[in-house]
Structure formats: structure tokens, C-alpha cells
Enzyme design. Structure first.
Site, PDB file in Angstrom:
ATOM      1  N   HIS A 116       5.533  -5.729   8.324  1.00 52.33           N
ATOM      2  CA  HIS A 116       5.404  -7.129   8.704  1.00 52.33           C
ATOM      3  C   HIS A 116       5.728  -8.039   7.518  1.00 52.33           C
ATOM      4  O   HIS A 116       4.834  -8.676   6.947  1.00 52.33           O
ATOM      5  CB  HIS A 116       3.995  -7.409   9.227  1.00 52.33           C
ATOM      6  CG  HIS A 116       3.826  -7.092  10.673  1.00 52.33           C
ATOM      7  ND1 HIS A 116       2.615  -6.776  11.236  1.00 52.33           N
ATOM      8  CD2 HIS A 116       4.728  -7.041  11.686  1.00 52.33           C
ATOM      9  CE1 HIS A 116       2.780  -6.547  12.525  1.00 52.33           C
ATOM     10  NE2 HIS A 116       4.053  -6.696  12.809  1.00 52.33           N
TER      11      HIS A 116
ATOM     12  N   THR B  55      -6.245   0.565  11.337  1.00 51.47           N
ATOM     13  CA  THR B  55      -6.424   0.822   9.902  1.00 51.47           C
ATOM     14  C   THR B  55      -6.738  -0.439   9.112  1.00 51.47           C
ATOM     15  O   THR B  55      -7.336  -0.366   8.048  1.00 51.47           O
ATOM     16  CB  THR B  55      -5.164   1.472   9.306  1.00 51.47           C
ATOM     17  OG1 THR B  55      -4.036   0.619   9.536  1.00 51.47           O
ATOM     18  CG2 THR B  55      -4.904   2.832   9.930  1.00 51.47           C
TER      19      THR B  55
ATOM     20  N   HIS C 214       4.103   1.256  11.282  1.00 49.31           N
ATOM     21  CA  HIS C 214       3.017   1.121  12.249  1.00 49.31           C
ATOM     22  C   HIS C 214       3.013   2.263  13.255  1.00 49.31           C
ATOM     23  O   HIS C 214       2.035   2.445  13.981  1.00 49.31           O
ATOM     24  CB  HIS C 214       3.141  -0.202  13.014  1.00 49.31           C
ATOM     25  CG  HIS C 214       3.016  -1.410  12.142  1.00 49.31           C
ATOM     26  ND1 HIS C 214       4.071  -2.245  11.858  1.00 49.31           N
ATOM     27  CD2 HIS C 214       1.951  -1.913  11.463  1.00 49.31           C
ATOM     28  CE1 HIS C 214       3.664  -3.225  11.063  1.00 49.31           C
ATOM     29  NE2 HIS C 214       2.381  -3.048  10.798  1.00 49.31           N
TER      30      HIS C 214
ATOM     31  N   CYS D 149       0.862  -1.175   0.000  1.00 50.91           N
ATOM     32  CA  CYS D 149       0.000   0.000   0.000  1.00 50.91           C
ATOM     33  C   CYS D 149       0.902   1.229   0.000  1.00 50.91           C
ATOM     34  O   CYS D 149       2.135   1.122   0.093  1.00 50.91           O
ATOM     35  CB  CYS D 149      -0.915   0.007   1.231  1.00 50.91           C
ATOM     36  SG  CYS D 149      -0.036   0.198   2.796  1.00 50.91           S
TER      37      CYS D 149
ATOM     38  N   GLU E 176       0.609  -1.380  15.651  1.00 42.37           N
ATOM     39  CA  GLU E 176      -0.077  -0.138  15.278  1.00 42.37           C
ATOM     40  C   GLU E 176      -1.005   0.326  16.394  1.00 42.37           C
ATOM     41  O   GLU E 176      -1.037   1.511  16.756  1.00 42.37           O
ATOM     42  CB  GLU E 176      -0.888  -0.344  13.995  1.00 42.37           C
ATOM     43  CG  GLU E 176      -1.676   0.897  13.583  1.00 42.37           C
ATOM     44  CD  GLU E 176      -2.681   0.639  12.483  1.00 42.37           C
ATOM     45  OE1 GLU E 176      -3.849   1.045  12.638  1.00 42.37           O
ATOM     46  OE2 GLU E 176      -2.294   0.023  11.456  1.00 42.37           O
TER      47      GLU E 176
ATOM     48  N   HIS F 247      -1.275  -5.663  18.616  1.00 45.45           N
ATOM     49  CA  HIS F 247      -0.735  -5.243  17.319  1.00 45.45           C
ATOM     50  C   HIS F 247       0.092  -3.968  17.501  1.00 45.45           C
ATOM     51  O   HIS F 247      -0.330  -3.054  18.225  1.00 45.45           O
ATOM     52  CB  HIS F 247      -1.879  -4.987  16.331  1.00 45.45           C
ATOM     53  CG  HIS F 247      -1.431  -4.835  14.913  1.00 45.45           C
ATOM     54  ND1 HIS F 247      -0.926  -3.657  14.418  1.00 45.45           N
ATOM     55  CD2 HIS F 247      -1.395  -5.729  13.886  1.00 45.45           C
ATOM     56  CE1 HIS F 247      -0.603  -3.819  13.146  1.00 45.45           C
ATOM     57  NE2 HIS F 247      -0.887  -5.068  12.796  1.00 45.45           N
TER      58      HIS F 247
END
Length: 670
Positions: A42, A168, A75, A14, A127, A125
Site C-alpha cells: 500500500h 496482522t 497481502h 517491515c 489481507e 482490507h
């Protein structure tokens, strides 16, 4: 039969991941020592590649070598990490995804405002941990059930102001269920949809492909949250889903009997790994219709200043718009390069996910950034449109941006058009500033592209439009027809009303049932009014209008309310030598003759009454044939005197009766 192979267009890096990897590559080539704090994305293959380039991996700020550049992963990190690195004097290369940085700002602002932050996401996670690091006491909840339990554990939580954001890479279904629960249970909630548009697009496309294919290959790291969600979504729709990190894990023979196979990849999967998988499938079981090498070449193509490019909007901030050009460069449009129209809001022009055509202003290969301009591309196109409008005598629309000596300047898609004062359509003594920031329609009268000079006329368009409206009015006008108009001017004898390109006059007597001295007592210039046609003369171009509502006949109102002998409170409207006229109800006046103004002789009505005065009168006569009413103040005074005399006589009789009674009693005793 050879199976068909379908590759998701949204597969792979992305915008945020591509940006982070490129920043790390640039840092490795800078000649300065640099490290990455945690895996910047990741994907183990990418991390190994960067380590081979000299970018070491550290787990905490304390491990950072003195003087080394520290790369913040895509992140993001919490506020304490930034502070720790500053204290150590370590320069930072912030590769945090812009979408994640926006969430940091949202939760930070929420904390300052005293709001409770709720984060929907996986607590472990990185993020989510980073987002939580920008506020003191966040609630990190995985789904709608956890949100409901958290809100109901302590009833006062439902009354607190809540700000809710999402990881996200969350799924749309999970987020929507949380939003529904929050709206139902919270009394004061601010909800920010922070799911990455690229994530939504990738998940949606993966589901579409999985629904029509017999097998799906999902490529991505085992630690990747968004890849895990892709697998879960595909497994719900496709009978066979294979999750791999590299092409070496793939065994094509297990898929060769499938009629259709889909391929997608998580946001942290680089193009070269996707290509490995794609080529392996191609070599074993199928022929590729479109070479993946061509797709890869498109993603790494170079850009040049002055080039026209098309991309997809991936993020919007108050200062810039992020655009994914499908290349290794990160593109952005400064808000100042979006439009020349100062009245337009950014969110009205572009939205995340929109495809947008832009102009390359500057390419910075070292930083991997491309500065773009929508405004300049529009300007080039606008000159063509302006010249065409001049040739074809068409009307164009723009915004007045400045007042100039002798006129105003109108911006039409980035092209400055000068409109002389005489062509603005304003009255001679009006200020040009009245037009500032107004949208106007105009006709182009002169174009000199070489000198970048364009002249236009607002007045010409207004005149044509008014003439067309006037022709329509005259073609359809008839007595009794009603119009919604605007008061244009006032005179001592009436008001002129624009009924759509034509002015008609409402005589002062037709403005109101009440007696008025000047039209300004009823209407003002600029007032919207409803009028009807009394008469018209097409040859002389004159129209007589009325405003009074004839369905409410004042005489009927009067006779329905009053009879002879009734008392009324009236307003003196006009003094004459022989008496005074007074308004009983709007539209009906009565005469108080000079002999009926007082209970004694007076020289003139003005000795007792004044115009505008409210007085009580008795209705002494109603002439129904001629609609005339006689009023009397004197009659009321005489009635009052008679009443008083009667009361006095009654008191005297009572007093006399009391005296006689006493005398009779005394005689009886004797």
C-alpha cells in the site's frame, strides 16, 4: 530554541514488505515479462516506481498476459486466485508475507477439521479478503462488539468449535478485547495471536514517542491500514499529528515552534521517502544528530559468506526461522541449523522479537535471500568454551546423541565429545543405549582442535558429586535423622538405600511390621523411600537404617482393637512342630498351639493348616508383660458345637410341650 527530532527505529518497511518489493525488483530485472496482481504494497510511490521498471499492474487473473510471471502481493490472495492462475498457465512469484501465509495455513487446517473460522479485521482490507479466501464460510468481524453480536445471534454458534485469527496489523488492545470476549462466550475455541510482531513494535514505539512529543509526523499511504492505525494511536496521545505520503505534503513552518517532534512511518513506506521527510525537516528547522544517510546505508549494506551478523526474529515456522537483518536481504535459519540438540524444541530457543546472532552460510543476491546458521556460530564459540573447560577443570553439560563403538557421543553446543564406555558411569553389563537423548554432566579430559577430537568423562563428575554428597552426609548424620533415599540393591537379609552419596542398610526386620521372607515383598530397586538412622559407624563407614513407622506401635493397635474372647481373622505365617504362628495385625503374631488347631488329635499343624491361609480364631489369652497372644481354632469349634446343642435342646423342649398340650386338651374333653 531549535526543536528536537526523534525518528522511530521501527519506521518503514517491515520484513514482509521489504521481501515483496525486492522480489518484484528482481522479477523486473529477469528479462521475463511480469505483472503484479494488485498493488504489492500500500504505497503509490513504490507502485509507480515498479511500473517504471516494467512491472505492470493488473486487477484480476484474467488480465494476466499469456506466459507472464504474476507477482502475488504481500497481502496475499485467496485459494481461487492461485487456481485461476494455474489454469491460465501463469508462473507465480509469491510475495505473500510469511506471517500472512501462516494465517492462510491456520484457517485452511481449521476448515478441514470442521471448525468455524473467525477473522478479526477490516472486511474490505485485501489481507483479510485473502485470508477469508482460504476457507468457505468465515465470519469477518471488526471488533469485540461485532464478535459478541455474532455469537449471540444464533445460540448454537457458542457451542461450535471456533478458530480465531487476527489481521496482522490489528492493534493489541482491539485483539485482547476480542480474545476476552471469545473465551467468555465460546465453549470450544482455538485462538491464534497472528498480529505481526513488527506491527506491535511499531505501534508501541509510536505511542511512546507520541506521549513525549508535541507533534508527530506519520508517513504512509492513505490506503495503508497499519499507517491509519498509527495515526489513530498517535492522535490519542499527541496534540498535533500530521499524516503525509510524501515530503512534498509537509510544511515544516507549521511545526517549527514545537519543542519536540516525532517521526514514524507505516510498514509500506520505503526508506527513501522517510529520508525525504527527515532531510526536509533537517534543512528547515534542525540539525540531525545522526545522519539518516548512515541509517539508510546500514539498511542496504552487503553481506558476505562467513560473516557474523545480528538480526531480529520476525517469524517461526516448523522448518525455518525468519530473521530481519536490517538489509535488503531476507534472512532465514533452517531449523537444522538452529541447534544440534535433538531434544530441544524451536519455540524454547527463539521467540518472535528476539535479537539473534548468526553466521552467514550463503548469500543469494538474485533472490535476495540469506541462509543463516546459529549452530555454526555456536560451534565456533563452543570450541573456545571446551578448551577453557579442559584447562580450568570445569564441568560442562551436553546431550548424548549416539552410541559409538566403545562408548557414546555427547553434543556440547555443536561439538562432538567422545565418552569411553569405562567413563560413562554405567555398570559393565549395562547397554550404552540407556544414555541416548539424556542430558549429562561431564569433565573434558582431552582436546585436539586440529583433529577435532574431544574426550570426556561422565564418571569423573558423578564420582566427585557423590564424594561431596557423602562428605556432607557424614558431617551431619545423627541417630533418628530422616532421609529421602533410593533403593540401590536387595539381599536376602535386607535392602541397601542411597541417602545421598552414601549407602545404608535396612535390615529385613526393619522393612515392615509384617513378617516377610524377602525384602522384594516390600521394596524394589529404584524405589524412592523415606528412612531414618538407627545407628552408624563413621570409621567402618556403615549405617543401619529403618523404615518401620515406630509411631504406630503394633501392640497398641492390637490391644486397642481386640480383647480376650474376641474372634479374629488371621493369616498363618509360620508352621512349627508345636503349632502355628498367625499374624493378627501387622507386627503382632499369636500362637495357635497344636492342641488348639482342631477338635481332634492331629500329628502335625501342616495336616490342617498351610502358610498364607486365612482362618478364624478365638483369642484365649493375652500376656501383656511379654506381649504374647494365645489363639485357638478349637475353641471356636467347641463354641459352635455348644451353640448347636443348645438350639437342639430348645427344639426338643418345644416339641415336648406341644405333645403335652394336646394330651391335656383330650383329657379335658373326656
Amino acid at each position: 530554541m531549535r526543536p528536537s527530532l526523534e525518528l522511530a527505529r521501527s519506521a518503514g518497511f517491515c520484513y514482509g514488505v521489504r521481501r515483496a518489493v525486492h522480489m518484484a525488483e528482481s522479477a523486473s530485472q529477469s528479462g521475463r515479462p511480469c505483472v503484479m496482481l494488485g498493488s504489492i504494497i500500500h504505497n503509490q510511490s513504490v507502485i509507480e516506481y515498479l511500473e517504471a521498471q516494467g512491472v505492470a499492474l493488473i486487477r484480476s487473473p484474467e488480465e494476466a498476459p499469456p506466459g507472464a510471471d504474476v507477482i502475488i502481493r504481500s497481502h496475499g490472495e485467496g485459494r481461487t486466485v492461485y487456481e485461476a492462475l494455474r489454469l491460465r498457465g501463469c508462473p507465480m512469484i509469491d510475495a505473500t508475507c510469511p506471517n500472512v501465509s501462516r494465517i492462510h495455513q491456520i484457517v485452511s487446517d481449521a476448515e478441514v477439521a470442521g471448525r468455524q473460522v473467525v477473522i478479526i479485521g477490516m472486511p474490505d482490507h485485501p489481507e483479510v479478503a485473502a485470508i477469508a479466501g482460504w476457507c468457505r464460510h468465515p465470519a469477518v468481524l471488526a471488533n469485540a462488539r461485532e464478535l459478541e453480536n455474532w455469537l449471540l445471534q444464533e445460540p448454537e454458534r457458542r457451542e461450535k468449535p471456533v478458530t480465531m485469527v487476527s489481521q496482522t496489523t490489528s492493534t493489541r488492545q482491539l485483539w485482547d478485547s476480542c480474545v476476552e470476549k471469545a473465551k467468555k462466550l465460546c465453549t470450544n475455541s482455538k485462538i491464534f495471536d497472528t498480529i505481526c510482531n513488527a506491527t506491535c513494535k511499531r505501534q508501541s514505539e509510536a505511542q511512546e514517542i507520541a506521549a513525549r512529543c508535541e507533534a508527530m509526523i506519520v508517513i504512509g499511504g492513505r490506503e495503508s491500514s497499519n499507517t491509519k492505525r498509527l495515526v489513530e494511536l498517535c492522535e490519542a496521545l499527541c496534540p498535533q499529528v500530521v499524516w503525509i505520503e510524501r515530503a512534498a505534503e509537509l510544511e515544516p513552518s507549521t511545526l517549527c515552534r514545537k519543542a519536540s517532534i516525532g517521526i514514524t512511518a507505516g510498514a509500506s513506506t520505503p526508506e527513501w521517502i522517510i529520508k525525504e521527510v527527515y532531510d526536509k525537516m533537517s534543512d528547515e528547522i534542525m540539525e540531525i544528530e545522526e545522519s539518516f544517510a548512515e541509517l539508510l546505508e546500514k539498511s542496504i549494506k552487503t553481506l558476505n559468506t562467513g560473516e557474523k551478523v545480528t538480526g531480529v526474529v520476525t517469524g517461526i515456522t516448523p522448518t525455518e526461522i525468519y530473521v530481519d537483518l536490517g538489509t535488503k536481504h531476507a534472512g532465514y535459519i533452517p531449523v537444522s541449523e538452529l541447534t544440534d540438540d535433538p531434544t530441544v524444541k524451536v519455540e524454547d530457543l527463539v521467540h518472535v522479537g528476539d535479537e539473534i546472532e548468526t553466521y552467514v552460510m550463503r548469500v543469494n543476491d538474485q533472490e535476495g535471500v540469506v541462509t543463516l546458521s546459529k549452530k555454526r556460530l555456536d560451534t565456533v564459540k563452543s570450541w573456545d568454551d571446551i578448551e577453557q573447560a579442559k584447562e580450568e577443570h570445569t564441568t560442562v553439560e551436553g546431550v548424548v546423541t549416539e552410541e559409538n563403538k566403545g562408548g557414546v557421543v555427547v553434543s556440547i553446543k555443536g561439538v562432538r565429545v567422545f565418552v569411553p564406555a569405562s567413563q560413562t558411569g554405567l555398570p559393565r553389563d549395562a547397554a550404552m543405549s540407556e544414555l541416548l537423548k539424556q542430558k549429562v554432566r561431564l569433565r573434558i579430559t582431552e582436546v585436539n582442535r586440529a583433529r577435532r577430537r574431544v574426550v570426556g568423562s561422565i564418571r569423573a563428575v558423578a564420582a566427585e558429586e557423590r564424594a561431596a554428597k557423602a562428605a556432607e552426609v557424614w558431617a551431619n548424620i545423627e541417630e533418628g535423622k530422616r532421609y529421602n533415599g533410593t533403593v540401590k540393591s536387595l539381599t536376602s537379609y535386607g535392602a541397601f538405600v542411597d541417602i545421598g552419596g552414601v549407602d545404608g542398610m535396612v535390615h529385613i526386620s526393619e522393612l515392615s511390621w509384617s513378617r516377610i521372607k524377602h525384602p522384594s515383598e516390600v521394596v524394589s530397586v529404584g524405589d524412592p523411600v523415606e528412612v531414618y538412622v538407627i545407628s552408624f559407624d563413621p570409621e567402618k563407614k556403615k549405617i543401619s537404617l529403618g523404615m518401620k513407622d515406630h509411631s504406630q506401635d503394633p501392640w497398641s493397635v492390637f490391644t486397642g482393637k481386640y480383647n480376650v474372647g474376641d474372634t479374629a481373622n488371621v493369616k498363618v505365617v509360620k508352621l512349627m512342630t508345636f503349632g502355628a504362628f498367625a499374624e493378627i495385625v501387622p507386627g503382632v503374631d499369636g500362637l495357635i498351639h497344636i492342641s488348639q488347631i482342631a477338635d481332634h488329635r492331629i500329628d502335625k499343624p501342616g495336616d490342617v493348616l498351610s502358610e498364607g491361609q486365612m482362618v478364624d480364631v478365638k483369642i484365649t489369652d493375652i500376656d501383656f508383660d511379654h506381649k504374647k497372644v494365645s489363639l485357638s481354632i478349637r475353641a471356636l469349634l467347641e463354641d459352635a458345637q455348644r451353640t448347636q446343642s443348645s438350639e437342639d435342646e430348645g427344639d426338643a423342649v418345644v416339641a415336648s410341650a406341644d405333645g403335652d398340650g394336646t394330651q391335656v386338651a383330650e383329657d379335658f374333653q373326656d
